[in-house]
Design a protein around this motif. Structure first.
Motif, short mmCIF file in Angstrom:
data_model
loop_
_atom_site.label_atom_id
_atom_site.label_comp_id
_atom_site.label_asym_id
_atom_site.label_seq_id
_atom_site.Cartn_x
_atom_site.Cartn_y
_atom_site.Cartn_z
N ALA A 99 0.74 -1.26 0.00
CA ALA A 99 0.24 0.07 -0.19
C ALA A 99 0.88 1.42 -0.13
CB ALA A 99 -0.94 0.16 1.32
N LEU A 100 2.00 1.15 -0.64
CA LEU A 100 2.70 2.49 -0.75
C LEU A 100 3.70 2.42 -2.03
CD1 LEU A 100 5.82 2.19 1.11
CD2 LEU A 100 4.42 0.29 0.96
N GLN A 101 3.84 3.56 -2.56
CA GLN A 101 4.93 3.39 -3.72
C GLN A 101 6.04 4.67 -3.43
OE1 GLN A 101 2.91 3.64 -7.87
NE2 GLN A 101 1.44 2.29 -6.93
N CYS A 102 5.55 5.86 -3.66
CA CYS A 102 6.70 6.73 -3.58
C CYS A 102 7.02 6.92 -1.98
CB CYS A 102 6.50 8.19 -4.19
SG CYS A 102 5.45 9.20 -3.20
N CYS A 140 -0.03 8.07 -6.13
CA CYS A 140 0.48 7.04 -6.79
C CYS A 140 -0.36 5.67 -7.07
CB CYS A 140 1.99 6.61 -6.08
SG CYS A 140 3.14 7.85 -5.95
N THR A 141 -1.04 5.27 -5.75
CA THR A 141 -1.58 4.18 -5.90
C THR A 141 -3.11 4.16 -6.33
OG1 THR A 141 -2.54 4.41 -3.59
CG2 THR A 141 -0.27 3.66 -3.61
N THR B 220 17.97 11.46 -3.74
CA THR B 220 17.19 11.00 -2.38
C THR B 220 16.19 10.19 -3.08
OG1 THR B 220 15.49 13.00 -2.74
CG2 THR B 220 17.77 13.42 -1.62
N TRP B 221 15.49 9.66 -2.02
CA TRP B 221 13.99 8.91 -2.32
C TRP B 221 13.10 10.31 -2.92
CZ3 TRP B 221 13.56 4.14 -2.46
CH2 TRP B 221 14.16 3.40 -1.43
N VAL B 222 12.45 9.89 -4.03
CA VAL B 222 11.45 10.87 -4.67
C VAL B 222 10.28 10.75 -4.10
CG1 VAL B 222 11.00 11.62 -6.75
CG2 VAL B 222 13.25 10.89 -6.51
N GLY B 223 9.64 11.80 -3.68
CA GLY B 223 8.01 11.69 -3.06
C GLY B 223 7.32 12.08 -4.22
N GLY B 224 7.31 11.01 -5.39
CA GLY B 224 6.46 11.25 -6.67
C GLY B 224 7.09 12.25 -7.56
N GLY B 225 7.20 11.57 -8.82
CA GLY B 225 7.73 12.42 -9.86
C GLY B 225 6.92 12.65 -10.87
N GLY B 450 9.05 5.47 -6.99
CA GLY B 450 7.62 5.11 -6.56
C GLY B 450 7.09 3.84 -7.29
N SER B 451 7.14 3.91 -8.50
CA SER B 451 6.78 3.05 -9.39
C SER B 451 7.23 1.56 -8.94
CB SER B 451 7.00 3.25 -10.79
OG SER B 451 8.45 3.34 -11.11
N GLY B 452 8.35 1.57 -8.46
CA GLY B 452 8.63 -0.03 -8.32
C GLY B 452 9.82 -0.08 -9.48
N SER B 453 9.89 0.60 -10.35
CA SER B 453 10.70 0.06 -11.56
C SER B 453 12.04 -0.02 -11.10
CB SER B 453 10.56 1.09 -12.69
OG SER B 453 11.18 2.39 -12.21
N VAL B 454 12.80 0.72 -10.03
CA VAL B 454 14.07 0.66 -9.60
C VAL B 454 14.18 -0.57 -8.74
CG1 VAL B 454 16.09 1.57 -8.78
CG2 VAL B 454 14.80 2.79 -10.46
#
Lengths: 158, 731
Positions: A99-102, A140-141, B220-225, B450-454
């Motif tokens: 339940a999370l992405q970014c 995101c989700t 850094t971690w990206v909070g949405g792109g 966030g997408s999980g692609s990495v």
């Protein structure tokens, strides 16, 4: 300006508010002074819910709350969630349901859900769950997995 | 499977751009233009420098002095002409955010205001004359054609002509832009929330005139792109301030600035004319008038690729497509998840639906008669590879008919729309893998957005090649000084393109180990007791035993892989003017939406949505499904509520999340996601890119459902209550 204060109890630890101006937001006290950056800074105007923390167990927007106005209260942030029984259940549900992405809205959602489940208990209706999370934005989700996690956490507590 | 980044993100330990803080850090702020158009008469930073706590103030003069080789065509601060409201005219750095704000207020600024151009149709109420190509406001002009369109129109049974308009929409990543920069010992270092560390390095190098090897970018971690962090933005300004101050500087946008300065999707106008003979499309003319904001000529990327979406994934016979990008007094246009494709699909798929209804043909059936199939040639002359659009449409039709039969009540409607996307953009990259006794490390410069692609996709590729369990593969992030080059996380390319580099590097590791094992057969890797074991048939050796002493000291065996893809070629004979792109490796997507309409208020709500996505091969079905869910939700926002409202005076009227409304959890209805496998793409194991496609058909599907429910065709996004009510009750 600043005066001696009763301080806050943050995640079970006493924190002094000495020297904190009357008009400082709880968000800035947590993040800026105490480096508790797990509480996320989003819109700073109550529109996104990313900064949600628990004040005396109630989900609270830390961007619209002054530290001075909640002095003496117990505050729970994401950093303290692991030492809370309901918090652990919610965290596990988020992990298992993906339940999370970014992850930027995640602490806010977790705290909002923990607060809700503590207040309403495991019998809370699905519509109420969703309604009460509608102040938290996730880009995101599409909320599908968050809904699933909320339901799973409720079931686990039931 | 639990996402590898879940624990860090759920504990609050993950550090994003906004969380950065270092010793002796200063706080930066922009001096914004008070007008959207005009001329700077006077800029005096002296009073700002005298504000207590202020350490540096920089404007055009300081830029010239500190960065003498900076890009004159794209200066960080305009010397004279102001192009949009809030445009940075100077910047300050101070000991506290409050001191920085005080310094901004202290700047003496005199600007002569001129009337802004806000609406492209104010300049071109009809279509631009050919002379507009040379106009200073024309950022780009594109024109391509093929076949005899005059003949097609003359012999048509029917010519269907419509105009559509779409709004500006914002990415709304919940994390605002933020970075911390430092200039020391000749090194220009910036740590930032970005989709593309190497892209930022290149931009900073170009804009400031600093050799790229002296620029170091750390992600850094990206909070949405969603495209909004797909190129440099704050980084060169923060570096300039840091150079002037001699101390680290944090620069971050407030959410109001996110809206006012954001590089976003801007409004556009689309005119479509389609000729039909004997129930088949014989010709199509499409015209696109794009608001390009303060983009510079030669810097437009959107027009030439977006316009191809207006011809659609269809066989259309003769065609002509022409587009203009027009400079207006708004911030420069910027990418946003499948840039302009949802807007183009809204126009084209609404048009396709209304045309089919006019012809009395089922809209899905009408599409199926025309959709590209494998082996077809696109209007630009590209060959269509494996493509799942027809299959996706068949599935959508079946589900639509089931939904219709299960009792869509009164006031409800069902709509279907197509989308397509290309992940073969040619943007390449390199991978470095390090296999140690305890597992495999994928070394990357770019961070997970966030997408999980990495954290997921690249890992899945390495897992498939090596046989290692996912838990034994992790991504290790380095900065641009040491990480292998890659173009970044955008364009749905990460798994498809960078994934191929990872696959090659992993294959090379496996080959090396086979050699060392003396095995002719391929080897695979396992983990036993926390240690990597190399296996070939009945032969098993611990990895450790196969490493050289140097490799053991260096942490493992290193292998690299490169993938630089190619786009095109397009058939240049069809191009009359401008730049078109030969993007290929097409992905198909179809959305089915059901809506309820309140005919009194014009309120439209989606009651259920399904999406069918041609993924080639789903390397990680859970992550791919999550991309579709997120894309559909974002598409519902574009469809129903999201609209940047610029006022006539050039200011944005709704610069915040309370007035610019994105979907909340209560507004996203139940979603059905179907992944179509089998139409293999060019990515690893046949995977296609999945980040962007899901948003594309959603606004059109909702518009078609609205038309199905009410008979009213709303031709402008978003489908807001006032527009819908107006369409339902014509005055």
């Amino acid at each position: 300006m600043a005066r001696a204060r009763r301080g806050l109890e943050v995640n079970g630890h006493r924190r002094s508010l000495d020297g904190v101006p009357d008009d400082e937001r709880l968000l800035d006290t947590l993040r800026g002074r105490w480096r508790l950056t797990g509480t996320k800074e989003g819109c700073r105007s109550g529109g996104c819910g990313a900064c949600t923390v628990l004040v005396e167990g109630r989900p609270t927007l830390s961007c619209l709350t002054l530290s001075s106005e909640v002095e003496g209260s117990a505050v729970t942030t994401i950093e303290g969630i692991a030492s809370d029984a309901v918090g652990r259940v919610v965290r596990t549900a988020f992990e298992r349901e993906g339940a999370l992405q970014c992850g930027y809205c995640t602490p806010g959602f977790v705290l909002a859900l923990v607060g809700l489940l503590k207040e309403r208990g495991a019998r809370v209706a699905s519509e109420t769950l969703v309604e009460e999370l509608s102040g938290n934005l996730c880009r995101c989700t599409g909320y599908v997995s968050i809904r699933r996690a909320a339901e799973a956490a409720r079931e686990a507590l039931g | 499977m639990i996402r590898p980044d879940a624990r860090e993100k759920l504990s609050g330990e993950a550090v994003y751009g906004t969380d950065l803080a270092v010793e002796r850090m200063l706080y930066g702020a922009f001096v914004p233009s008070p007008v959207p158009n005009g001329v700077v008469r006077r800029l005096d930073l002296g009073p700002a420098r005298r504000v207590p706590g202020v350490v540096a103030a920089v404007g055009p003069d300081e830029l010239d002095r500190l960065c003498p080789k900076h890009d004159l065509e794209r200066p960080l601060f305009p010397k004279v002409a102001v192009s949009y409201y809030g445009q940075p005219l100077a910047a300050v750095a101070a000991e506290s955010p409050a001191a920085a704000r005080a310094a901004v207020r202290a700047v003496v600024l005199e600007v002569d205001a001129a009337p802004p151009l806000v609406d492209v149709e104010e300049l071109y109420p009809a279509w631009p004359e050919a002379s507009a190509r040379g106009d200073a406001r024309t950022v780009a002009h594109v024109l391509a054609r093929d076949g005899d369109l005059v003949e097609a129109f003359a012999r048509a049974d029917l010519v269907h002509e419509e105009t559509y308009r779409t709004s500006g929409v914002h990415q709304v990543a919940i994390e605002p832009h933020a970075c911390v920069a430092e200039v020391a010992d000749g090194r220009w270092s910036v740590t930032t929330t970005t989709q593309t560390p190497f892209g930022v390095r290149e931009d900073v190098s170009d804009l400031l005139g600093i050799p790229p090897e002296k620029v170091v970018v750390t992600g850094t971690w990206v909070g949405g792109g969603f495209g909004g962090k797909g190129s440099s933005f704050l980084e060169p300004y923060a570096l300039l301030l840091a150079a002037a101050a001699g101390r680290p500087v944090r620069l971050a946008l407030s959410y109001r600035e996110e809206f006012q300065l954001g590089r976003t999707t801007l409004p556009m106008v689309v005119r479509l004319e389609t000729a039909v003979r004997d129930g088949a499309i014989t010709g199509r003319r499409v015209r696109l008038l794009l608001d390009s904001g303060a983009s510079l000529p030669g810097r437009d990327f959107a027009t030439g690729y977006a316009i191809a979406f207006l011809l659609g994934p269809y066989r259309v016979g003769a065609f002509e497509m022409e587009g203009y990008a027009i400079r207006t007094n708004k911030p420069p246009f910027g990418p946003h998840r499948a840039p302009l494709a949802p807007q183009c699909a809204f126009a084209l798929e609404s048009h396709t639906d209304s045309l089919a209804r006019r012809l009395g043909i089922d809209p899905v059936e009408f599409r199926l008669r025309h959709v590209w199939r494998e082996g077809d040639t696109t209007p630009l002359g590209l060959r269509v590879g494996p493509f799942g659009l027809a299959e996706a449409l068949e599935r959508a039709r079946a589900l639509r008919d089931r939904w219709r039969a299960d009792g869509s009540g009164s006031g409800r409607g069902l709509g279907v729309a197509c989308g397509f996307w290309s992940t073969g953009t040619g943007a390449g990259g390199e991978a470095r893998l390090r296999l140690g006794p305890e597992g495999l490390a994928i070394v990357e410069g770019e961070r997970e957005i966030g997408s999980g692609s990495v954290v997921g996709g690249l890992v899945d590729v390495a897992v498939r090649v090596t046989g290692l369990p996912p838990t034994a593969v992790r991504v290790v992030y380095e900065n641009t000084a040491t990480a292998p080059y890659d173009t970044g996380v955008f364009g749905s390319r990460t798994v498809g393109a960078l994934g191929q580099a990872v696959a090659k590097a992993a294959a090379s590791l496996v080959r090396t180990l086979a050699d060392r094992l003396g095995s002719r057969a391929p080897v695979s890797l396992e983990v036993k007791g926390g240690r990597v074991v190399v296996v070939s048939g009945r032969l098993r050796r611990s990895l450790e035993a196969l490493l050289t002493p140097e490799e053991r000291r260096a942490g493992g065996l290193v292998a690299t892989g490169k993938h630089y893809g190619r786009s095109g070629p397009i058939d240049e004979r069809r191009v009359v003017d401008g730049t078109f792109y030969g993007y290929q490796d097409f992905t198909a997507t179809v959305a089915l939406a059901e809506v309820a309409v309140d005919k009194e208020t014009g309120q439209v709500s989606a009651t259920r949505v399904a999406e069918f996505l041609d993924v080639g091969v789903a390397l990680n079905p859970a992550l791919v499904t999550a991309q579709v869910e997120g894309g559909v939700a974002m598409g519902l926002g574009t469809a129903l509520t999201e609209e940047m409202l610029w006022r006539d005076d050039g200011r944005l009227g709704n610069p915040g999340l309370l007035d610019y409304r994105v979907p909340t959890i209560t507004e996203v209805p139940p979603l059905t996601v179907e992944l179509l496998e089998g139409h293999k793409g060019a990515g690893p194991f046949g995977a296609k890119g999945v980040g962007e496609p899901p948003i594309i058909p959603v606004p059109a599907a909702v518009a078609n459902a609205l038309a199905d429910a009410t008979g009213a065709r709303v031709t402008e996004l978003p489908l807001s209550p006032e527009r819908v009510a107006r369409a339902l009750k014509p005055l």
